[in-house]
Design an enzyme around this catalytic site. Structure first.
Site, mmCIF file in Angstrom:
data_model
loop_
_atom_site.group_PDB
_atom_site.id
_atom_site.type_symbol
_atom_site.label_atom_id
_atom_site.label_comp_id
_atom_site.label_asym_id
_atom_site.label_seq_id
_atom_site.Cartn_x
_atom_site.Cartn_y
_atom_site.Cartn_z
ATOM 1 N N SER A 258 0.845 -1.189 0.000
ATOM 2 C CA SER A 258 0.000 0.000 0.000
ATOM 3 C C SER A 258 0.887 1.248 0.000
ATOM 4 O O SER A 258 1.684 1.413 -0.910
ATOM 5 C CB SER A 258 -0.970 -0.035 1.184
ATOM 6 O OG SER A 258 -1.993 0.913 1.032
ATOM 7 N N GLU B 280 -9.047 -5.465 -4.230
ATOM 8 C CA GLU B 280 -8.429 -4.555 -3.271
ATOM 9 C C GLU B 280 -9.444 -3.829 -2.385
ATOM 10 O O GLU B 280 -9.178 -3.545 -1.225
ATOM 11 C CB GLU B 280 -7.555 -3.526 -4.000
ATOM 12 C CG GLU B 280 -6.356 -4.121 -4.718
ATOM 13 C CD GLU B 280 -5.179 -4.399 -3.796
ATOM 14 O OE1 GLU B 280 -5.281 -4.140 -2.586
ATOM 15 O OE2 GLU B 280 -4.148 -4.861 -4.300
ATOM 16 N N HIS C 9 -7.594 -5.723 0.142
ATOM 17 C CA HIS C 9 -6.402 -4.945 0.428
ATOM 18 C C HIS C 9 -5.771 -5.457 1.726
ATOM 19 O O HIS C 9 -6.470 -5.692 2.711
ATOM 20 C CB HIS C 9 -6.782 -3.471 0.553
ATOM 21 C CG HIS C 9 -5.650 -2.514 0.439
ATOM 22 N ND1 HIS C 9 -4.863 -2.427 -0.679
ATOM 23 C CD2 HIS C 9 -5.156 -1.585 1.302
ATOM 24 C CE1 HIS C 9 -3.946 -1.487 -0.504
ATOM 25 N NE2 HIS C 9 -4.106 -0.968 0.694
#
Length: 517
Positions: free
Chosen positions: A214, A349, A475
């Site tokens: 990320s 995600e 995610h």
């Protein structure tokens, strides 16, 4: 210092450490910063030496706030690296607290942790992996990640680092008053500290891999474009975030700085140096209190962009990543091409649903049921078009048609919207970055190029508030498989056998890459 002096220091440390209830301490490691002692921890009958909370920079406080980090001054007495230090100033995520060894936060936070497996590699030093945590450049900490399992799996050394976050890490006025990128400078200095000192821990300074997820993925990718890092690492892994993403570089930075100053009662004048000096005098906690509202308190669509993070500052990051990658003669491009690169993303995600709250009232739906197709074509596609295609209506129509499913349920439409976000924010930027890396292989000294896609929906998802219709890897879902399920699954959660096998495979892939490229 003489051998006897070191022995005396070690014995003194041994007494102090036993006073803290620690059974076994390591031998003293002599670094350029000074002597360090850590602790030995058992994992399934194997031993890992952990050196926790090592300072790599002077505390970035007072006059050093909003400035590049300064390498730590050497110490004389033995530093007892026995516990994790405070996270950088932030509001801690509730879902993360159970994973964080200490909930302390501080502006004095520039520390790193070293995990060394006590395994013998004949006539060889160990490869090194340096982890840059995620958290949207406003959250996260090195202490959340126990690198021991990954270190043991690959016979490598794992290092996890802190870096400044939020306004304290990335405030920029767009000029010399506050160039920004202090968090990126922190990362770069930590990487340099590892390069300069890791041989003393048994590491190979010529086989250093940086990796992150990320915001950490954006960071790792951006670091590959910074020639200041040349010679400090040779490989990089970007998970769910690359320099080609629109979120990798911030927009509206001066407006954010002015908004923060106004909320804190600072003079908002044309002289940006006055803004910075006023903010430098404020307690860190007050800056944190107004941080979110400063990022979001003025008009203008952010779309896929971020208002907090890296900026083109003309010094560290001299141009946008795309421009640097298009300039084949630039130092940035040639450094990038010399590295081994692995990049990829998860197939679901799901960042999208965090931004959907405003749409639920407008379109009268519940996120738990799914999302109507109108949100895709009337809202999401327009965001894509504004960000990437100058609001081209033909492109909007084409994307709406491509991702719409005739007769789709709310859940199926929600999955389609998820696909748009995953593709535009993560998948396409990863492919684009790897295309740049793989090009001109006969012209430049080129590193190896790899892509991954992670699709497994885990039995335990780190992000808990996901709708039931969301299918695939969310995610952050790959992180437990990278660091080992024991490191990131709750103790009372059953680990399916197939997930243990998958985690073993992922750790093998990642550490093979670190070992050999």
């Amino acid at each position: 210092m003489s051998v006897m002096a070191y022995l005396s220091l070690f014995l003194c440390c041994l007494v102090v450490v036993h006073g803290l209830g620690v059974d076994v301490v390591t031998d003293v490691v002599v670094t350029e910063s000074g002597p360090i002692v850590g602790k030995e921890v058992q994992y399934d009958g194997q031993t890992v030496s952990q050196y926790l909370g090592i300072p790599f920079a002077e505390p970035p406080i007072e006059e050093l706030r909003f400035r590049k980090p300064v390498m730590i001054q050497p110490w004389n007495s033995t530093y007892q690296a026995l516990r994790f230090q405070a996270s950088c100033i932030q509001n801690l995520y509730t879902n993360d607290k159970w994973l964080i060894p200490t909930l302390d936060t501080s502006e004095d936070c520039l520390h790193l942790n070293v995990f060394v497996p006590n395994v013998t590699i004949v006539n060889a030093k160990k490869a090194v992996m340096v982890w840059i945590h995620g958290g949207g450049f406003t959250n996260g900490q090195s202490s959340m990640y126990d690198g021991s399992y990954l270190a043991l799996k690959g016979g490598i050394i794992v290092v996890t680092i802190n870096y400044r976050l939020g306004l304290l890490g990335f405030l920029s006025t767009g000029d010399k008053s506050a160039r920004g990128n202090y968090g990126l400078w922190d990362q770069s200095l930590a990487i340099k500290w590892v390069h300069d000192n890791i041989e003393n821990f048994g590491g190979d300074k010529d086989r250093v891999t940086i990796f992150g997820e990320s915001a950490g993925g954006y960071s790792a990718s951006l670091q590959t474009l910074l020639p200041v890092n040349k010679g400090h690492f040779s490989r990089a892994i970007s998970e769910s975030g690359t320099a080609c993403s629109p979120s990798a570089v911030s927009i509206d930075v001066l407006e954010v700085a002015k908004s923060a100053a106004e909320k804190l009662g600072c003079p908002v004048l044309n002289d940006t140096s006055e803004i910075v000096e006023c903010l430098r005098s404020m307690p860190a906690e007050k800056i944190l209190d107004i941080q979110d509202s400063a990022f979001n308190s003025f008009d203008g669509p952010s779309d896929f962009h971020s208002r907090n993070g890296a900026v083109v500052d003309g010094e560290l990051l001299t141009d946008t990543p795309i421009n640097l990658l298009n300039d084949k003669d630039s130092d940035a491009y040639q450094f990038f091409k010399s590295l081994d690169i692995l990049a990829g993303s998860n197939n679901a995600e799901a960042l999208m649903y965090w931004s959907m709250a405003a749409y639920q009232n407008k379109y009268n739906y519940s996120l738990n049921d799914g999302i109507p197709n109108e949100v895709l074509c009337n809202e999401v596609v327009q965001k894509v078009s504004r960000t990437f295609y100058n609001s081209n209506t033909e492109v909007e129509d084409a994307i709406c048609k491509e991702y719409s499913r005739p007769g789709a349920s709310l859940a199926e439409s929600g999955q389609s919207i998820l696909d748009v976000y995953s593709d535009m924010q993560f998948m396409i930027p990863a492919v684009r970055l790897l295309d740049y890396h793989a090009e001109n292989q006969t012209t430049y000294m080129n590193g190896n190029t790899f892509q991954y896609v992670f699709t497994h929906q885990p039995a335990y998802s780190w992000i808990q508030d996901r709708p039931a219709w969301l299918i695939g890897a969310n995610h952050c879902d790959e992180e437990a498989f990278v660091f080992g399920l024991d490191a990131m699954y709750p103790e009372d959660h059953v680990q399916p056998d197939e997930e243990k096998v998958l985690s073993d495979q992922i750790m093998t892939y990642w550490t093979n890459f670190a070992n050999t490229g």
